[in-house]
Design an enzyme around this catalytic site. Structure first.
Site, PDB file in Angstrom:
ATOM      1  CG  ASP A 102      -8.647  10.638   6.963  1.00 13.49           C
ATOM      2  OD1 ASP A 102      -9.561  11.132   6.275  1.00 13.49           O
ATOM      3  OD2 ASP A 102      -7.584  10.207   6.487  1.00 13.49           O
ATOM      4  N   GLY A 148       0.827  -1.208   0.000  1.00  9.71           N
ATOM      5  CA  GLY A 148       0.000   0.000   0.000  1.00  9.71           C
ATOM      6  C   GLY A 148       0.851   1.243   0.000  1.00  9.71           C
ATOM      7  NE  ARG A 149       4.104   2.641  -4.426  1.00 11.58           N
ATOM      8  CZ  ARG A 149       5.405   2.675  -4.142  1.00 11.58           C
ATOM      9  NH1 ARG A 149       5.849   3.582  -3.280  1.00 11.58           N
ATOM     10  NH2 ARG A 149       6.244   1.831  -4.709  1.00 11.58           N
ATOM     11  CB  VAL A 158       1.481  -0.142   4.002  1.00 15.27           C
ATOM     12  CG1 VAL A 158       1.204  -1.308   4.950  1.00 15.27           C
ATOM     13  CG2 VAL A 158       0.884   1.146   4.561  1.00 15.27           C
ATOM     14  N   GLY A 172      -0.065   9.130   1.276  1.00 13.39           N
ATOM     15  CA  GLY A 172       0.578  10.407   1.020  1.00 13.39           C
ATOM     16  C   GLY A 172       1.826  10.617   1.846  1.00 13.39           C
ATOM     17  CG  MET A 173       3.456  10.866   6.291  1.00 13.18           C
ATOM     18  SD  MET A 173       2.654  11.585   7.746  1.00 13.18           S
ATOM     19  CE  MET A 173       1.628  10.237   8.313  1.00 13.18           C
ATOM     20  CB  ALA A 174       4.129   6.062   5.389  1.00 16.92           C
ATOM     21  CE  LYS A 214       0.402   4.034   7.817  1.00 16.75           C
ATOM     22  NZ  LYS A 214      -0.710   4.925   8.236  1.00 16.75           N
TER      23      LYS A 214
END
Length: 554
Positions: A143, A19-20, A26, A22-24, A41
């Site tokens: 969120d 997974g991608r 996975v 905006g900040m990191a 992460k």
């Protein structure tokens, strides 16, 4: 020679990226010490030098690590990994989490599989269980969205990504304050869109958006830009789910509408309260949800200055707010400059109209732009919202450029809205407050409207008055005056009594001298003060006049 897997923290063998964000990124990994699969992460290297992102990433680790519940993705460990050497060395923080095998609600929605109303309620119920636990532990998620809700292969629900979560007691933290509008536009609460504080009820609103999308296949609001969507959260009306999906019943409509109330005080006040209502809906019982009021001119959002004993010049609080926004803008500029030192790329300037300056900072950061000067100006637009910008919407500018804005300092005169027809004085208070007016005296009057209904205002609707004026209202006491009915045709009498709010009782009476169907008498008499809904009897002439028998001939 086979390449050895990269080892993180001396114990985690890194595998493929799963997974991608905006900040990191996975990454799937293997914990060689405990012999279990985990997800890690790992912050992206290009962001590791930014103190704001570092603080946010570490805050996620702290927030999630303190939450241990079956409906929340578990956090096992955290640390930092040194990559590079010499001047190129960087410390990348990471979080070790439970590896959940399954798919997100977003994946299911995008596949077209969708949810039945019953399954949507079950998923929402489990998310509320997670929120109830996190809220009771002092953490607001901020969120909630389809991409942050996992459904395992066994059907269990897991809430993840507390990356912008905030401790409820942390409202004074400057870093948090500058990020209160962070979140995903389609699931953002009105108070977050306005740059206000997010609390547990903000998560309820976002959950309402999630439930709406599971029921209908689309979020409650869509638009061409994040700005357009955020504005709809503040002022747009939600189409009931049943109008999009006929399988949704009125019970579900009611609880979704309550969760999506613009005013946080009209929403469910806790995750547990909404979960209990969903339990009622699942077994077919009537829910307790109360449909939120929809005041006139709801888009007239105001930001109230703090009351003081002496009269304070309104420019003081406007310019003070501008100072805070500018400070946050500097932080965003530093971030933009670090990622784009050349500033050569061109981007399109987004539309900021209607946003608070704080919300504009977040929107501009998505385009690698920063907020420039903030100029207050008198306007009849909602106070503290952007009414003009330079460069204009759609202009092409270099990344890192500033966008100057003009914000409304509020109007000096307000038009009194229509309150007649509202069902209570409290509803009138909300409508008046939405345009920065106050509720004045409440007078009870005789009227044909039901008891408690608002029947008028002083000054009347349409009058221009100064901001903050007290508007008095008249409410029906439930008593009216019986109209004059004698001599009228029965149909007219029935109509007049119905319009006056009374029930009709007809007493037929033969009459040789009156036209059939004419009202001969009434009770109570015309002009009598009588409770609305009471019965009024009318005596109506009929043609059945009794015939006198002829005398017998002897």
């Amino acid at each position: 020679m086979t390449e050895q897997p990269r080892l993180l923290g001396g114990r985690y063998e890194l595998g493929a990226i799963i997974g991608r964000g905006g900040m990191a990124d996975v990454i799937a990994a293997n914990d060689i010490r405990l012999g279990r699969k985990v997800a890690i992460k790992l912050m992206r290297r290009e962001l590791a030098s930014d103190p704001l992102f570092l603080a946010r990433f570490r805050r996620e680790a702290q927030a999630a690590a303190g939450l241990n519940h079956p409906t929340i993705v578990a956090v096992y460990d955290s640390g930092e990994d040194i990559v590079g050497t010499g001047t190129d060395a960087a410390s990348l923080p990471y979080i070790v989490m439970e590896l959940v095998e399954g798919e997100t609600v977003r994946d299911i929605l995008r596949s077209g599989a969708g949810f039945t109303p019953e399954r949507a309620l079950q998923v929402a119920r489990d998310v509320l269980t997670a929120l109830d636990y996190s809220h009771r532990n002092g953490i607001v998620h901020r969120d909630i969205k389809p991409g942050n809700v996992m459904i395992t292969k066994s059907g269990a629900i897991k809430v993840m990504d507390f990356g912008i979560a905030r401790a409820m007691s942390d409202s004074g933290n400057t870093l948090t304050a500058s990020q209160t509008v962070m979140g995903t536009a389609q699931y953002l609460s009105p108070e977050q869109a306005r740059g206000g504080e997010a609390d547990a009820r903000s998560d309820i609103y976002s959950l309402g958006c999630l439930l709406y999308e599971m029921l209908t296949g689309k979020p409650p609001f869509t638009g061409e830009s994040a700005v357009a969507i955020a504005y709809q959260h503040v002022s747009g009306l939600v189409v009931s789910p049943s109008e999009v999906n006929p399988e949704v019943n009125p019970n579900i409509d009611a609880l979704v509408q309550m969760a999506l109330a613009k005013d946080a005080t009209e929403r469910y006040q806790s995750a547990a309260e909404m979960r209990t209502d969903i339990d009622r809906a699942l077994i077919g019982d009537k829910v307790t949800a109360v449909l939120p009021t929809v005041p006139m001119n709801y888009s007239a959002v105001t930001v109230k200055p703090v009351a003081t004993k002496s009269r304070t010049n309104p420019w003081v609080w406007v310019l003070s707010a501008a100072g805070v926004f500018l400070a946050a803008a500097v932080a965003i500029w530093v971030y933009g400059s670090s990622l784009n030192p050349g500033g050569g790329n061109q981007v399109e300037v987004p539309d900021l109209a209607g946003l608070s300056a704080e919300a504009a900072i977040t929107v501009l950061s998505d385009y690698n732009l920063v907020l420039g000067s903030i100029t207050p100006a008198e306007s009849d637009r909602p106070a503290n919202t952007i009414i003009d910008q330079d460069p204009d919407v759609g202009s092409r500018v270099a990344e890192g450029s500033s966008v100057n804005v003009t914000i409304s300092a509020g109007a000096t005169q307000i038009i009194v809205p229509t309150v007649a027809g509202l069902v209570s004085a409290e509803d009138a208070r909300r409508v008046l407050a939405s345009v920065n007016l106050q509720l004045g005296n409440i007078t009870s009057v005789d009227n044909d409207q039901p008891e408690g209904y608002v029947v008028g205002s002083i000054p009347p609707a349409g009058t221009s008055v100064p901001v903050g004026t007290r508007v008095s209202i008249e409410i029906s006491n439930g008593f009216g005056v019986v109209p004059a009915l004698e001599g009228l045709p029965e149909a007219q009498a029935r109509s007049d009594l119905g319009a006056a709010g009374y029930q009709v009782v007809v007493v037929p009476q033969p009459a040789a001298t009156a036209l059939p169907g004419t009202v001969l008498a009434q009770s109570p008499a015309a002009g009598t003060r009588l409770k609305i809904g009471s019965r009024v009897s009318i005596t109506v002439a009929t043609s059945d006049v009794p015939v006198e028998p002829e005398p017998e001939t002897p």
